[in-house]
Scaffold this active site. Structure first.
Site, PDB file in Angstrom:
ATOM      1  CB  CYS A   1      28.704 -31.374  15.285  1.00 44.81           C
ATOM      2  SG  CYS A   1      26.987 -31.966  15.197  1.00 44.81           S
TER       3      CYS A   1
ATOM      4  CB  CYS B   1      27.559 -29.796  11.326  1.00 44.67           C
ATOM      5  SG  CYS B   1      27.148 -28.935  12.860  1.00 44.67           S
TER       6      CYS B   1
ATOM      7  CG  HIS C   1      26.151 -27.344  16.353  1.00 43.97           C
ATOM      8  ND1 HIS C   1      26.288 -28.709  16.318  1.00 43.97           N
ATOM      9  CD2 HIS C   1      26.575 -26.956  17.583  1.00 43.97           C
ATOM     10  CE1 HIS C   1      26.788 -29.142  17.475  1.00 43.97           C
ATOM     11  NE2 HIS C   1      26.969 -28.091  18.258  1.00 43.97           N
TER      12      HIS C   1
ATOM     13  CG  HIS D   1      23.201 -30.773  14.805  1.00 47.74           C
ATOM     14  ND1 HIS D   1      24.025 -29.925  14.093  1.00 47.74           N
ATOM     15  CD2 HIS D   1      22.059 -30.865  14.076  1.00 47.74           C
ATOM     16  CE1 HIS D   1      23.416 -29.545  12.985  1.00 47.74           C
ATOM     17  NE2 HIS D   1      22.210 -30.099  12.959  1.00 47.74           N
TER      18      HIS D   1
ATOM     19  CG  HIS E   1      19.842 -35.473  16.936  1.00 43.69           C
ATOM     20  ND1 HIS E   1      20.529 -34.805  17.934  1.00 43.69           N
ATOM     21  CD2 HIS E   1      19.851 -36.786  17.313  1.00 43.69           C
ATOM     22  CE1 HIS E   1      20.941 -35.658  18.853  1.00 43.69           C
ATOM     23  NE2 HIS E   1      20.538 -36.868  18.502  1.00 43.69           N
TER      24      HIS E   1
ATOM     25  CD  GLN F   1      18.180 -41.444  18.955  1.00 44.44           C
ATOM     26  OE1 GLN F   1      18.586 -42.587  18.759  1.00 44.44           O
ATOM     27  NE2 GLN F   1      18.315 -40.845  20.129  1.00 44.44           N
TER      28      GLN F   1
END
Length: 349
Positions: free
Chosen positions: A70, A73, A116, A167, A169, A171
């Protein structure tokens, strides 16, 4: 909050956000990276007036890597990632495969946690507040860039939505134009002001608070409700009670209350579809969470709010945008907004 600026090996910006003022973030990026080669092109659809971004370089972006590879991470145990530190709280960096770049805007990735296997709903209120502070910082910084018209913070969650990195997250897109949905809201707000002398979004919030059957939860400074004409099976709008244009204008009291309200909503979404034979229920609910903020120009009537929705309409059924929605932008919702609100109120938080 402590903010630390750094650079990745290819020159992209990396920013650490920490609650610990003593945190040291000086680990170098040791990867042998080639310079980023991204040349998105903006083309205007003459039939609709919409801007379309052509970003063919994104075909080569990282796609569903195994957990051990990943890129979001921390860098540890000999494995190097986009985040050189061996641990972090919240990290933001320029996307290596951006849809928008240069004069065409900017794209950033926001890593909510180093864990994660976690999701945003698993964060503590303190961690969620740090993410809010990161969103606010980036809104201020990106809004000040030449040519940026609108800053859009969002999270796509779940493979069903199209997420390519598991993971947790989100944007941030800094658009060089006003997006189509925002342009529609701007026009609707202007028409409402001309017809009534009032602000559209203040009236939407007041109408929702006067219709408790559509309210999901509320606090002193925020109300979460299902809109009267919801487009998605389960769709919630979260408004601060005081109209502001963007995240930078929230007060400390509004910021302090947000994490508890938002985490409660996300946890309710994850409990929408229990399965008797599976006590843990189906996979976590896929969703899109989107902050709508006023654009740089003609945004006086717009109000900051968050829109959270899922494409899941039943434990084993998804809402696909088929002929009417994709072909004509005419939405058909399979779940009555009042029913969706009731189910969300009943969901154990």
């Amino acid at each position: 909050m402590k903010k630390t600026l750094a650079k990745l090996a290819d020159g992209r910006e990396l920013i650490y956000f920490d609650t610990d003022e003593g945190a040291v973030r000086d680990a170098p990026d040791l990867r042998p990276l080639d310079p980023v080669d991204s040349r998105p092109e903006l083309r205007r659809d003459a039939a609709t007036g919409d801007w379309i971004t052509i970003a063919s370089h994104r075909q080569g972006r990282t796609y569903h890597p195994p957990a051990g590879e990943c890129p979001l991470c921390p860098s540890r145990d000999g494995r190097l990632s986009e985040i050189p530190a061996a641990d972090y709280e919240v990290a933001v960096f320029e996307n290596r495969f951006p849809s928008l770049a240069g004069e065409a805007g900017r794209c950033e990735v926001v890593c909510f946690t180093p864990d994660h296997e976690a999701g945003f709903a698993d964060l503590t209120p303190s961690s969620a507040r740090l993410v809010l502070d990161a969103w606010t910082d980036r809104t201020a910084e990106l809004s000040a860039l030449p040519g940026v018209e609108q800053v859009y913070c969002f999270e796509n969650r779940g493979a069903e939505i199209g997420v390519t990195l598991a993971h947790p997250h989100g944007q941030i897109y800094a658009f060089p134009f006003v997006t189509p949905r925002t342009a529609k809201m701007t026009a609707a707000a202007a028409a409402h002001r001309a017809a009534t002398g009032r602000n559209l979004f203040e009236d939407l919030l007041a109408g929702a608070r006067a219709a408790p059957q559509r309210v999901v939860t509320a606090g002193e400074h925020w109300t979460a409700f299902v809109p009267y004409a919801a487009r998605w099976p389960y769709e919630v709008h979260l408004y601060p009670h005081r109209r502001v244009p963007d995240l930078t204008c929230l007060t400390e009291a509004e910021r302090a209350e947000f994490p508890e309200i938002y985490l409660d909503l996300l946890r309710r979404f994850d409990r929408l579809f229990p399965v008797p034979e599976q006590p843990q229920g189906p996979a976590p609910t896929p969703y899109i969470s989107a902050w709508h903020q006023a654009p740089r120009t003609h945004g006086e009537e717009l109000a900051l709010h968050l829109e959270l929705f899922t494409i899941r309409r039943a434990p084993d059924k998804l809402k696909f945008l088929a002929g009417t929605e994709s072909g004509t932008e005419a939405f058909i919702n399979d779940v009555a907004p009042e029913t969706a609100a009731r189910r969300l109120r009943e969901a154990l938080a």
